[in-house]
Write a protein that holds these residues in place. Sequence first.
Motif, mmCIF file in Angstrom:
data_model
loop_
_atom_site.group_PDB
_atom_site.id
_atom_site.type_symbol
_atom_site.label_atom_id
_atom_site.label_comp_id
_atom_site.label_asym_id
_atom_site.label_seq_id
_atom_site.Cartn_x
_atom_site.Cartn_y
_atom_site.Cartn_z
ATOM 1 N N ALA A 279 0.844 -1.204 0.000
ATOM 2 C CA ALA A 279 0.000 0.000 0.000
ATOM 3 C C ALA A 279 0.875 1.249 0.000
ATOM 4 C CB ALA A 279 -0.942 0.009 1.202
ATOM 5 N N ARG A 280 1.948 1.217 0.761
ATOM 6 C CA ARG A 280 2.882 2.354 0.809
ATOM 7 C C ARG A 280 3.530 2.583 -0.553
ATOM 8 N NH1 ARG A 280 6.234 5.434 3.935
ATOM 9 N NH2 ARG A 280 8.356 5.695 3.197
ATOM 10 N N MET A 281 4.049 1.502 -1.138
ATOM 11 C CA MET A 281 4.742 1.644 -2.413
ATOM 12 C C MET A 281 3.772 2.076 -3.515
ATOM 13 S SD MET A 281 7.780 1.344 -1.417
ATOM 14 C CE MET A 281 8.665 1.461 -2.969
ATOM 15 N N ALA A 282 2.535 1.610 -3.474
ATOM 16 C CA ALA A 282 1.530 2.038 -4.461
ATOM 17 C C ALA A 282 1.240 3.530 -4.316
ATOM 18 C CB ALA A 282 0.255 1.223 -4.304
ATOM 19 N N ALA A 283 1.139 4.013 -3.086
ATOM 20 C CA ALA A 283 0.909 5.448 -2.863
ATOM 21 C C ALA A 283 2.099 6.264 -3.352
ATOM 22 C CB ALA A 283 0.642 5.717 -1.377
ATOM 23 N N LEU A 284 3.309 5.777 -3.125
ATOM 24 C CA LEU A 284 4.498 6.476 -3.596
ATOM 25 C C LEU A 284 4.550 6.501 -5.121
ATOM 26 C CD1 LEU A 284 7.234 5.195 -1.100
ATOM 27 C CD2 LEU A 284 5.939 7.336 -1.022
ATOM 28 N N GLU A 285 4.187 5.386 -5.748
ATOM 29 C CA GLU A 285 4.170 5.335 -7.220
ATOM 30 C C GLU A 285 3.143 6.318 -7.789
ATOM 31 O OE1 GLU A 285 6.195 3.966 -9.245
ATOM 32 O OE2 GLU A 285 7.260 2.527 -7.988
ATOM 33 N N ALA A 286 1.983 6.415 -7.170
ATOM 34 C CA ALA A 286 0.952 7.363 -7.631
ATOM 35 C C ALA A 286 1.452 8.795 -7.489
ATOM 36 C CB ALA A 286 -0.349 7.158 -6.854
ATOM 37 N N ALA A 287 2.109 9.094 -6.362
ATOM 38 C CA ALA A 287 2.662 10.436 -6.160
ATOM 39 C C ALA A 287 3.753 10.718 -7.191
ATOM 40 C CB ALA A 287 3.214 10.570 -4.736
ATOM 41 N N ALA A 288 4.567 9.713 -7.489
ATOM 42 C CA ALA A 288 5.634 9.890 -8.479
ATOM 43 C C ALA A 288 5.054 10.193 -9.856
ATOM 44 C CB ALA A 288 6.518 8.641 -8.541
ATOM 45 N N GLU A 289 4.003 9.504 -10.245
ATOM 46 C CA GLU A 289 3.370 9.765 -11.542
ATOM 47 C C GLU A 289 2.884 11.202 -11.636
ATOM 48 O OE1 GLU A 289 0.412 7.005 -13.018
ATOM 49 O OE2 GLU A 289 1.474 5.340 -12.057
ATOM 50 N N ARG A 290 2.255 11.692 -10.570
ATOM 51 C CA ARG A 290 1.768 13.072 -10.556
ATOM 52 C C ARG A 290 2.924 14.054 -10.688
ATOM 53 N NH1 ARG A 290 0.723 17.454 -7.307
ATOM 54 N NH2 ARG A 290 1.630 16.586 -5.426
#
Length: 150
Positions: free
Chosen positions: A103-114
């Motif tokens: 869940a943490r890594m998915a949130a970080l990936e979403a933030a990175a895309e933005r």
Amino acid sequence: MPEADAMTDVQITFDCADPAALAAFWAAALGHQVQAPPPGFESWEQALEAMGVPPERRDSASAVVDPAGTAPRLFFQRVPEPKRVKNRVHLDVRAAPGLAGDARMAALEAAAERLVSLGATRLRRHEPAAPLDAGHLVMADPEGNEFCLD
């Protein structure tokens, strides 16, 4: 040092080539705002004119502030030399507080895309590793300043 003399207010300063562009990136990245001109002025151009700042120096700095007033002010100043080496100090942008594992890594990936859509560059991913590392992403802002999504 007595408590009354303690320094508690911090500003983070970035040396850069394009202060306005870098300020706009960080304002969007952090949900902050480019600092408004001083009271009594409708624009920075007006304020700088009144202060006697020469036209060739009017785009040499910019600042970003937290609308809530709790985070440090970010100040961007033009310097003549380009960035040459890795930062010795960097920002950790807390993009996944309280999350762990996938869940943490998915949130970080979403933030990175933005942030990539705003002009950042993704540099590398560090996977979670026991016992202390929760995993993070290393990024660079549009001028190559490294920061982490943590």
